[in-house]
Design an enzyme around this catalytic site. Structure first.
Site, PDB file in Angstrom:
ATOM      1  N   TRP A  84     -69.525  24.294  36.407  1.00  0.00           N
ATOM      2  CA  TRP A  84     -69.398  22.793  36.545  1.00  0.00           C
ATOM      3  C   TRP A  84     -70.626  22.318  37.024  1.00  0.00           C
ATOM      4  O   TRP A  84     -71.188  22.725  38.163  1.00  0.00           O
ATOM      5  CB  TRP A  84     -68.324  22.740  37.641  1.00  0.00           C
ATOM      6  CG  TRP A  84     -67.687  21.431  37.561  1.00  0.00           C
ATOM      7  CD1 TRP A  84     -66.857  20.526  36.865  1.00  0.00           C
ATOM      8  CD2 TRP A  84     -68.056  20.292  38.542  1.00  0.00           C
ATOM      9  NE1 TRP A  84     -66.781  19.414  37.296  1.00  0.00           N
ATOM     10  CE2 TRP A  84     -67.683  18.865  38.622  1.00  0.00           C
ATOM     11  CE3 TRP A  84     -69.107  20.308  39.798  1.00  0.00           C
ATOM     12  CZ2 TRP A  84     -67.543  18.010  39.116  1.00  0.00           C
ATOM     13  CZ3 TRP A  84     -69.329  19.103  40.350  1.00  0.00           C
ATOM     14  CH2 TRP A  84     -68.352  18.165  40.198  1.00  0.00           C
TER      15      TRP A  84
ATOM     16  N   GLU B 169     -58.026  10.087  36.081  1.00  0.00           N
ATOM     17  CA  GLU B 169     -58.430  11.338  35.943  1.00  0.00           C
ATOM     18  C   GLU B 169     -57.981  11.758  34.451  1.00  0.00           C
ATOM     19  O   GLU B 169     -58.954  12.716  34.022  1.00  0.00           O
ATOM     20  CB  GLU B 169     -57.631  11.916  36.848  1.00  0.00           C
ATOM     21  CG  GLU B 169     -58.039  12.196  38.369  1.00  0.00           C
ATOM     22  CD  GLU B 169     -57.115  13.046  38.945  1.00  0.00           C
ATOM     23  OE1 GLU B 169     -57.584  14.061  39.506  1.00  0.00           O
ATOM     24  OE2 GLU B 169     -55.961  12.915  39.103  1.00  0.00           O
TER      25      GLU B 169
ATOM     26  N   LYS C 197     -60.319  21.314  39.707  1.00  0.00           N
ATOM     27  CA  LYS C 197     -59.228  21.738  40.488  1.00  0.00           C
ATOM     28  C   LYS C 197     -59.451  21.787  41.844  1.00  0.00           C
ATOM     29  O   LYS C 197     -59.155  21.479  43.044  1.00  0.00           O
ATOM     30  CB  LYS C 197     -58.222  22.694  40.074  1.00  0.00           C
ATOM     31  CG  LYS C 197     -57.091  23.131  40.444  1.00  0.00           C
ATOM     32  CD  LYS C 197     -56.125  22.074  40.253  1.00  0.00           C
ATOM     33  CE  LYS C 197     -54.654  22.182  40.916  1.00  0.00           C
ATOM     34  NZ  LYS C 197     -54.008  20.893  41.148  1.00  0.00           N
TER      35      LYS C 197
ATOM     36  N   ASN D  91     -71.251  30.152  42.991  1.00  0.00           N
ATOM     37  CA  ASN D  91     -70.463  28.926  42.976  1.00  0.00           C
ATOM     38  C   ASN D  91     -70.930  28.215  44.304  1.00  0.00           C
ATOM     39  O   ASN D  91     -70.703  28.969  45.065  1.00  0.00           O
ATOM     40  CB  ASN D  91     -69.053  29.436  43.038  1.00  0.00           C
ATOM     41  CG  ASN D  91     -67.999  28.361  43.071  1.00  0.00           C
ATOM     42  OD1 ASN D  91     -68.453  27.094  43.207  1.00  0.00           O
ATOM     43  ND2 ASN D  91     -66.526  28.452  43.077  1.00  0.00           N
TER      44      ASN D  91
ATOM     45  N   LYS E 180     -54.354   8.553  38.863  1.00  0.00           N
ATOM     46  CA  LYS E 180     -54.063   9.458  37.861  1.00  0.00           C
ATOM     47  C   LYS E 180     -54.439   8.878  36.589  1.00  0.00           C
ATOM     48  O   LYS E 180     -54.977   9.770  35.529  1.00  0.00           O
ATOM     49  CB  LYS E 180     -52.514   9.517  37.879  1.00  0.00           C
ATOM     50  CG  LYS E 180     -51.907  10.614  39.002  1.00  0.00           C
ATOM     51  CD  LYS E 180     -52.065  11.978  38.663  1.00  0.00           C
ATOM     52  CE  LYS E 180     -51.907  12.861  39.652  1.00  0.00           C
ATOM     53  NZ  LYS E 180     -53.060  12.798  40.728  1.00  0.00           N
TER      54      LYS E 180
ATOM     55  N   CYS F  41     -66.495  25.852  39.784  1.00  0.00           N
ATOM     56  CA  CYS F  41     -66.955  27.000  38.749  1.00  0.00           C
ATOM     57  C   CYS F  41     -66.360  28.201  39.266  1.00  0.00           C
ATOM     58  O   CYS F  41     -65.645  28.391  40.242  1.00  0.00           O
ATOM     59  CB  CYS F  41     -68.541  27.316  39.514  1.00  0.00           C
ATOM     60  SG  CYS F  41     -69.720  26.120  39.338  1.00  0.00           S
TER      61      CYS F  41
ATOM     62  N   GLU G   3     -52.641   6.043  44.075  1.00  0.00           N
ATOM     63  CA  GLU G   3     -52.213   7.269  43.417  1.00  0.00           C
ATOM     64  C   GLU G   3     -52.050   7.045  41.754  1.00  0.00           C
ATOM     65  O   GLU G   3     -52.556   8.056  41.040  1.00  0.00           O
ATOM     66  CB  GLU G   3     -51.005   8.241  44.109  1.00  0.00           C
ATOM     67  CG  GLU G   3     -50.621   9.440  43.513  1.00  0.00           C
ATOM     68  CD  GLU G   3     -51.916  10.478  43.551  1.00  0.00           C
ATOM     69  OE1 GLU G   3     -52.950  10.578  43.680  1.00  0.00           O
ATOM     70  OE2 GLU G   3     -51.543  11.627  42.829  1.00  0.00           O
TER      71      GLU G   3
ATOM     72  N   HIS H 159     -57.249 -12.169  46.665  1.00  0.00           N
ATOM     73  CA  HIS H 159     -58.433 -12.243  47.231  1.00  0.00           C
ATOM     74  C   HIS H 159     -59.665 -11.909  46.382  1.00  0.00           C
ATOM     75  O   HIS H 159     -60.598 -11.472  47.117  1.00  0.00           O
ATOM     76  CB  HIS H 159     -58.611 -11.410  48.647  1.00  0.00           C
ATOM     77  CG  HIS H 159     -57.471 -12.092  49.642  1.00  0.00           C
ATOM     78  ND1 HIS H 159     -57.570 -13.195  50.335  1.00  0.00           N
ATOM     79  CD2 HIS H 159     -56.238 -11.885  49.690  1.00  0.00           C
ATOM     80  CE1 HIS H 159     -56.649 -13.368  51.118  1.00  0.00           C
ATOM     81  NE2 HIS H 159     -55.691 -12.819  50.923  1.00  0.00           N
TER      82      HIS H 159
HETATM   83  O1  M6R Z   1     -57.102  20.418  47.030  1.00  0.00           O
HETATM   84  P1  M6R Z   1     -57.253  19.440  47.761  1.00  0.00           P
HETATM   85  O2  M6R Z   1     -56.047  18.702  48.003  1.00  0.00           O
HETATM   86  O3  M6R Z   1     -57.910  19.213  48.934  1.00  0.00           O
HETATM   87  O4  M6R Z   1     -58.012  18.244  46.588  1.00  0.00           O
HETATM   88  C1  M6R Z   1     -58.307  17.147  46.769  1.00  0.00           C
HETATM   89  C2  M6R Z   1     -58.848  16.363  45.753  1.00  0.00           C
HETATM   90  O5  M6R Z   1     -59.865  16.855  44.927  1.00  0.00           O
HETATM   91  C3  M6R Z   1     -57.818  16.260  44.597  1.00  0.00           C
HETATM   92  O6  M6R Z   1     -56.404  15.883  45.178  1.00  0.00           O
HETATM   93  C4  M6R Z   1     -58.001  15.650  43.358  1.00  0.00           C
HETATM   94  O7  M6R Z   1     -58.189  13.988  43.737  1.00  0.00           O
HETATM   95  C5  M6R Z   1     -57.015  16.034  42.446  1.00  0.00           C
HETATM   96  N1  M6R Z   1     -57.619  15.924  41.054  1.00  0.00           N
HETATM   97  C6  M6R Z   1     -56.074  14.729  42.110  1.00  0.00           C
HETATM   98  O8  M6R Z   1     -55.170  14.890  41.073  1.00  0.00           O
END
Ligand code: M6R
Length: 619
Positions: free
Chosen positions: A75, A499, A614, A101, A496, A2, A492, A515
């Protein structure tokens, strides 16, 4: 997550507030709203599902006059995204307007308590949110004759959970209020000339001012056009001294790039160079010589390192564990912060806890840091991109990356910034412990200094990634395989894809594939194999053979010129060969670009993926 903005001053508030919301869009949201108060104390409130543009259109039609107001991007946590659940919320008497928030964890209990008043007045709740108890609590106190500030302080005192709040009183067009409890993303007050702003985050303030004050946990602030007065835990009110921030608004513009994510992928070589500048010295060799506020004596006492984080930061933590073991030569482990904080692991003052969080505000990571401090008193280092964030205030020492603002919801350049900081920390610990010789330190630092050029060359593989994405853009699943230091990177890559491409993807240790996951494979299930030449290359090629035998198409990312590998697989993307400990830098841009181009091929909203935020400030 938010976003909050607020304004009090001489100018029409609505346009400023909507522009502020737009600058917070990167945080992720599903609905938006605004409330302004005009000089006659008439309230103008609009709330809409979807983008801030929808809200702007509604305001253009309905009007929102007045030079005092608050606005919000929501959010959803409690109640679906809808107009009536969007903020601002009003008390049942209509006298108190609030945006929030965070999460009111005890909202059921508070609703039950307030229900009797609503029943007596034949009123009802207007939303399904936890937020609505806040204006109601304030309103009840106002009715009992208390001031707005006292009423807000009372309400905040009744809430359980981390919350940031902005509010105004329907009969006071000259003032807005803000409160912060715990770490729910924070509130920054911005100082203008005869006008004042508040926001969840700096980008909303920067077009107007660089003179700011961050509220602290427990602060209640009253803001009028001449300044802010803050009350903190029963102390007399004071006027804080603003500090200057030097964020460059140009740096948060998209420039020639189609998306912030693409821009930020391209910025990685510079972000990495900036992060290691002055911290990887060769003559004499020295890692983090000046800005890690922990003495060599403290580092010498450490017997173990635990690296924690969430999401992309957790994947960086996993790679960091590898480096700490290999470079520093001491036991290291990693953990998911949200799980760690509810376990009872055996730490002690000889464990160094390293928290990785680009935002410095992730509530799970902050919760884990609190847990460490309260229970074991172990020393803590935070690796973050935001100097002054809550995590830097909690930790004993900070390594602040210098990646510049990251706007894309999907972390990219802050991932490589975190990696650089972890690598340097491993070197520094190894040296302090006497386990890493001067000569070996020199080799490690020299290798790190080549990382920006590895990234640079990786970024140049965009076209090849785009070709592959055209072929596989409509696949429903991906398996990403890696081994050793490339295994976290496989995770990772899969994150991505999930996401921003909304495609199901799993990152697996290649040795684990047989496995169970192998049962999924057929000709429609593409497998991405991270296979640079290194100590585990032969084992990776065995896994690739097992995949091919099930007719699953293999996309291998390996060393440029590796014809043997290229012949073994269906599609090949070459990256610059890197020393075994540095492959995360050569591979990262390619896995990011693959996910980016798959999302592009699927026509998705790359910078604001659905359901994501974010900065994750709720549990
Ligand atoms: O701000 P932070 O690095 O603590 O955030 C952690 C996660 O929320 C963050 O990495 C999230 O997985 C991102 N959207 C990854 O792209």
């Amino acid at each position: 997550m938010c976003g909050i903005v607020g304004y009090v001053g001489p100018r029409p508030a609505a346009e400023l507030l909507i522009t502020g919301l737009r600058r917070l869009e990167y945080r992720g949201y599903d609905s938006a709203g605004i409330a302004t108060l005009d000089d006659d104390c008439t309230l103008h409130r609009h709330r809409t599902v979807g983008e801030v543009d929808n809200l702007a259109r509604t305001v253009a039609v309905g009007g929102a006059p007045g030079s005092t107001g608050i606005a919000h991007t929501r959010w959803a946590t409690h109640g679906i995204p809808s107009d009536h659940n969007a903020h601002p919320h009003a008390s049942s008497a209509g006298d108190v307007i609030v945006v929030q928030n965070g999460i009111v964890e005890n909202y059921r209990e508070l609703r039950a308590e307030l229900q009797a008043f609503l029943d007596a007045e034949n009123r009802s709740w207007q939303s399904d949110t936890d937020t609505e108890v806040i204006p109601e609590l304030i309103s009840r106190q106002l009715a009992a004759g208390r001031s707005f500030e006292d009423s807000l302080a009372y309400a905040v005192g009744r809430l359980r959970g981390a919350n940031a709040i902005a509010a105004f009183h329907r009969r006071d067009p000259d003032r807005i209020y803000a409160a912060r409890k715990g770490s729910a993303g924070g509130i920054v007050v911005g100082y203008g000339e005869g006008e004042m702003f508040i926001a969840s985050d700096l980008p909303a303030l920067l077009p107007h001012t660089t003179s700011v004050h961050h509220l602290e946990d427990g602060d209640i602030a009253a803001i009028d056009r001449d300044g802010v007065s803050v009350r903190r835990s029963g102390e007399p009110a004071f006027k804080p001294t603003p500090r200057e921030v030097d964020l460059d608004p140009i740096a948060i513009a998209r420039g020639p790039y189609r998306h912030f994510m693409l821009k930020e992928i391209h910025e990685q070589p510079r972000a990495l160079s900036d992060t290691i500048r002055g911290r990887a010295r060769l003559n004499p060799p020295n890692a983090l010589p000046s800005d890690l506020n922990l003495s060599d004596a403290t580092l010498r006492e450490i017997e173990r390192v635990l690296v924690i984080g969430m999401g992309t930061s957790l994947h960086a933590a996993m790679i960091g564990r590898w480096w700490i073991e290999q470079i520093a030569g001491i036991p290291a482990d990693f953990d998911n912060a949200s799980e760690f904080r509810f376990r009872a692991p055996l730490l002690g003052p000889s464990t160094l806890v390293v928290a990785v969080t680009q935002s410095g505000e992730t509530i799970d990571t902050l919760g884990a840091m609190n847990h460490v401090r309260d229970r074991w008193g172990a020393p803590q280092v935070v690796i973050t991109n935001v100097d002054g964030s809550e995590a830097t205030r909690q930790a004993d020492a900070s390594i602040v990356m210098r990646c510049g603002p990251e706007v894309g919801v999907a972390s990219t350049k802050t991932f490589v910034g975190s990696l650089a900081a972890l690598y340097l920390l491993a070197c520094r610990i190894g040296r302090a412990q006497g386990r890493l010789s001067q000569d070996d330190l020199t080799v490690h630092l020299e290798q790190l200094l080549t990382a920006p050029s590895l990234l640079e060359r990786g970024v140049q593989r965009a076209e090849r990634c785009s070709e592959i994405a055209q072929l596989f853009g409509s696949a429903s699943n991906f398996l990403v395989l890696g081994r050793g230091i490339e295994y976290p990177l496989a995770m990772e890559a899969a994150l991505k894809c999930k996401e921003i491409s909304y495609v199901h993807a799993e990152g697996y240790a290649a040795g684990e594939m047989k496995h169970g996951p192998i049962a999924l494979l057929d000709h429609q299930f593409p497998v991405i194999a991270l296979a640079p030449r290194g100590p585990l290359f032969d084992k990776m090629t065995s896994a690739i053979q097992q995949v091919s035998a099930r007719r699953a198409p293999v996309i291998a990312i390996g060393d440029e010129g590796d014809d043997e590998l290229a012949e073994l697989v269906d599609h090949f993307i070459g990256v610059p060969p890197a020393p075994p400990l540095l492959t995360p830098f050569s591979l990262t841009p390619v896995v990011q670009l693959l996910a980016y181009h798959i999302a592009l091929a699927r026509g998705l909203d790359i910078d604001q993926p659905r359901n994501l935020a974010k900065t994750v400030t709720v549990e």
